[in-house]
Design an enzyme around this catalytic site. Sequence first.
Site, PDB file in Angstrom:
ATOM      1  N   CYS A 117      28.859  32.965   7.695  1.00 26.09           N
ATOM      2  CA  CYS A 117      29.409  34.400   7.118  1.00 26.09           C
ATOM      3  C   CYS A 117      30.661  34.254   6.973  1.00 26.09           C
ATOM      4  O   CYS A 117      31.558  34.303   7.978  1.00 26.09           O
ATOM      5  CB  CYS A 117      28.758  35.341   8.171  1.00 26.09           C
ATOM      6  SG  CYS A 117      27.723  36.667   7.493  1.00 26.09           S
ATOM      7  N   GLN A 122      30.137  14.245  18.171  1.00 22.52           N
ATOM      8  CA  GLN A 122      28.599  14.260  18.474  1.00 22.52           C
ATOM      9  C   GLN A 122      27.840  13.201  18.752  1.00 22.52           C
ATOM     10  O   GLN A 122      26.719  13.353  19.185  1.00 22.52           O
ATOM     11  CB  GLN A 122      28.197  14.875  17.023  1.00 22.52           C
ATOM     12  CG  GLN A 122      28.786  16.338  16.644  1.00 22.52           C
ATOM     13  CD  GLN A 122      27.984  17.472  17.238  1.00 22.52           C
ATOM     14  OE1 GLN A 122      27.022  17.172  17.988  1.00 22.52           O
ATOM     15  NE2 GLN A 122      28.581  18.501  17.469  1.00 22.52           N
ATOM     16  N   ASN A 156      28.300  17.256  12.702  1.00 22.65           N
ATOM     17  CA  ASN A 156      27.915  18.056  13.411  1.00 22.65           C
ATOM     18  C   ASN A 156      26.876  18.968  12.603  1.00 22.65           C
ATOM     19  O   ASN A 156      26.158  19.845  13.691  1.00 22.65           O
ATOM     20  CB  ASN A 156      28.939  19.118  13.972  1.00 22.65           C
ATOM     21  CG  ASN A 156      29.858  19.325  12.819  1.00 22.65           C
ATOM     22  OD1 ASN A 156      30.535  18.518  12.061  1.00 22.65           O
ATOM     23  ND2 ASN A 156      30.083  20.496  12.562  1.00 22.65           N
ATOM     24  N   SER A 179      35.211  15.221  22.968  1.00 22.43           N
ATOM     25  CA  SER A 179      35.015  16.627  23.764  1.00 22.43           C
ATOM     26  C   SER A 179      34.054  16.873  24.753  1.00 22.43           C
ATOM     27  O   SER A 179      33.078  16.283  24.812  1.00 22.43           O
ATOM     28  CB  SER A 179      34.677  17.593  22.494  1.00 22.43           C
ATOM     29  OG  SER A 179      34.424  18.946  23.112  1.00 22.43           O
ATOM     30  N   THR A 215      39.341  19.474  19.222  1.00 24.39           N
ATOM     31  CA  THR A 215      40.232  19.913  18.053  1.00 24.39           C
ATOM     32  C   THR A 215      41.604  19.689  18.168  1.00 24.39           C
ATOM     33  O   THR A 215      42.266  19.144  17.377  1.00 24.39           O
ATOM     34  CB  THR A 215      40.242  21.414  18.031  1.00 24.39           C
ATOM     35  OG1 THR A 215      38.895  22.015  17.920  1.00 24.39           O
ATOM     36  CG2 THR A 215      41.018  22.269  17.017  1.00 24.39           C
ATOM     37  N   HIS A 221      32.472  19.637  26.124  1.00 24.44           N
ATOM     38  CA  HIS A 221      31.422  20.711  26.165  1.00 24.44           C
ATOM     39  C   HIS A 221      30.411  20.222  25.049  1.00 24.44           C
ATOM     40  O   HIS A 221      29.405  20.852  25.202  1.00 24.44           O
ATOM     41  CB  HIS A 221      31.937  21.945  25.796  1.00 24.44           C
ATOM     42  CG  HIS A 221      32.613  22.285  24.619  1.00 24.44           C
ATOM     43  ND1 HIS A 221      31.542  23.021  23.616  1.00 24.44           N
ATOM     44  CD2 HIS A 221      33.652  22.000  23.770  1.00 24.44           C
ATOM     45  CE1 HIS A 221      32.374  22.909  22.296  1.00 24.44           C
ATOM     46  NE2 HIS A 221      33.429  22.567  22.557  1.00 24.44           N
ATOM     47  N   THR A 232      50.687  19.858  32.723  1.00 21.88           N
ATOM     48  CA  THR A 232      49.954  19.595  33.861  1.00 21.88           C
ATOM     49  C   THR A 232      48.393  19.162  33.680  1.00 21.88           C
ATOM     50  O   THR A 232      47.733  20.023  33.076  1.00 21.88           O
ATOM     51  CB  THR A 232      50.204  20.805  34.905  1.00 21.88           C
ATOM     52  OG1 THR A 232      51.585  20.886  35.017  1.00 21.88           O
ATOM     53  CG2 THR A 232      49.577  20.512  36.363  1.00 21.88           C
TER      54      THR A 232
HETATM   55  C1  LIG Z   1      32.830  20.789  18.320  1.00 20.99           C
HETATM   56  C2  LIG Z   1      33.511  19.710  17.474  1.00 20.99           C
HETATM   57  C3  LIG Z   1      34.864  19.386  17.472  1.00 20.99           C
HETATM   58  C4  LIG Z   1      35.860  20.433  18.231  1.00 20.99           C
HETATM   59  O1  LIG Z   1      35.851  20.250  19.695  1.00 20.99           O
HETATM   60  P1  LIG Z   1      36.347  21.184  20.672  1.00 20.99           P
HETATM   61  O2  LIG Z   1      36.448  20.520  21.928  1.00 20.99           O
HETATM   62  O3  LIG Z   1      35.476  22.384  20.693  1.00 20.99           O
HETATM   63  O4  LIG Z   1      37.824  21.468  20.330  1.00 20.99           O
HETATM   64  C5  LIG Z   1      35.484  18.583  16.888  1.00 20.99           C
HETATM   65  N1  LIG Z   1      34.684  17.658  15.951  1.00 20.99           N
HETATM   66  C6  LIG Z   1      33.229  17.811  15.958  1.00 20.99           C
HETATM   67  C7  LIG Z   1      32.310  17.029  15.068  1.00 20.99           C
HETATM   68  C8  LIG Z   1      32.427  18.724  16.638  1.00 20.99           C
HETATM   69  O5  LIG Z   1      31.273  18.904  16.921  1.00 20.99           O
END
Ligand SMILES: *Cc1c(COP(=O)(O)O)cnc(C)c1O
Length: 414
Positions: free
Chosen positions: A338, A190, A156, A210, A74, A212, A251
């Site tokens: 939703c 993705q 995504n 990202s 993000t 996660h 940091t």
């Molecule tokens: C999850 C996602 C994000 C945001 O990533 P975060 O690390 O959760 O802020 C941006 N772009 C896509 C395509 C995502 O799937």
Amino acid sequence: MNKILYFDNHSTTPCDPRVVEAMVPYLSEVYGNAASSSHQFGWDAREAVEQARIQIAALIGAQEKEIIFTSGATESNNLAIKGVANYFARNKGKVGHIITPVTEHKAVLDSCHALERDGWEVTWLEVDKDGLISLESLKDALREDTAVVSVMYANNEIGVIQPIAQIGAIVKAFRTEHKTGTLFHCDAVQALGRVPIDVRASNIDLLSISGHKMYGPKGIGALFVRRGRPRIRLEALIDGGGHERGMRSGTLPVHQIVGLGKAAELAKEDVDTGAIEKVRALRNRLWDGLKANLDELYINGSWEHRLPNNLNVSFAYVEGEAMMMAIKTIACSSGSACTSASLEPSYVLRALGVDVELAHTSIRFGLGRFNTEEEVDWAINLIVGKVLQLRDMSPLYEMVKAGIDLKSIEWDAH
Ligand SMILES: *Cc1c(COP(=O)(O)O)cnc(C)c1O
């Protein structure tokens, strides 16, 4: 199976145990500040950060100096788009133009909306029924004052992969021919670890990462910022100690960065060794199993240009939310969001032209590294049973089966 199956790997992925293992020492033993240049604690932290930079750069064919750490994609998307735009506006004394598809992640769409409020013009590219943008409309949209073109690698929701190398070539050719500073930003969140990515071959100037979404920790991400000519200048969103070449102060969270580095190394392995093909086989097994036992199923988005781990399918005559409740033991997502007042069908599915009714019946499955054949078979069995049950209660489905064309019916408006 007495657990909940996790088939929602587009939302987030579990942290790989090897990632966790790599991170732990940096929460306890190696606690120095990577910016402390006067002692061993700082040097050790710094070394770990630089090692992670190398691992991340290797995943996308970049150099380690081109990796800027952020709090997640993000922030990376915000930094890429607003950073380029704000520098452009300050440097030129006027606002410019941005191009992006309507199916981007909210972090891109909302960054563009924010700039629109500052007077920027945005060309919102439509997509076809497969979810792909038209290269011709991209070419037509480019202008001398286009500061950035932002197109995601893979979506995504529907997993559709855009023609990234062609887009990169078009932007670069335009920039060279018209001597503009137009840059290509790509949200690759993705696609990382699912398809091979090469920022040089694809002429990508900025790329968002990202942790996660690729079996790393949450709250860490990166932005690739190409070095070399023409030079990319970004205005920072966060000012402070001038960390990360002045582009992102704060940091460095060393443990998170070490985790992202390890995750990137494993993601590269998945692609290089073909381990990702096992995930593709699971996805295909799921689709084949559903198709063999149910009719009136519709795939959303291109099948050919799609991530190996994505299945987005509409189960006609089965309301998505009812379906989600019926299959609570499988974690997945529905094609409706939703909002406070109503149940809106996904904007991505609507952009493809998917009928509202059908969009409400869609489910997104995201397979991952830790899923098994046994889980997929169990899921097929459950889903097929529940869909048959729900359709049994659907008068519409009964009518269709009786050979009645629903479109020919004049519904009473009351
Ligand atoms: C999850 C996602 C994000 C945001 O990533 P975060 O690390 O959760 O802020 C941006 N772009 C896509 C395509 C995502 O799937």
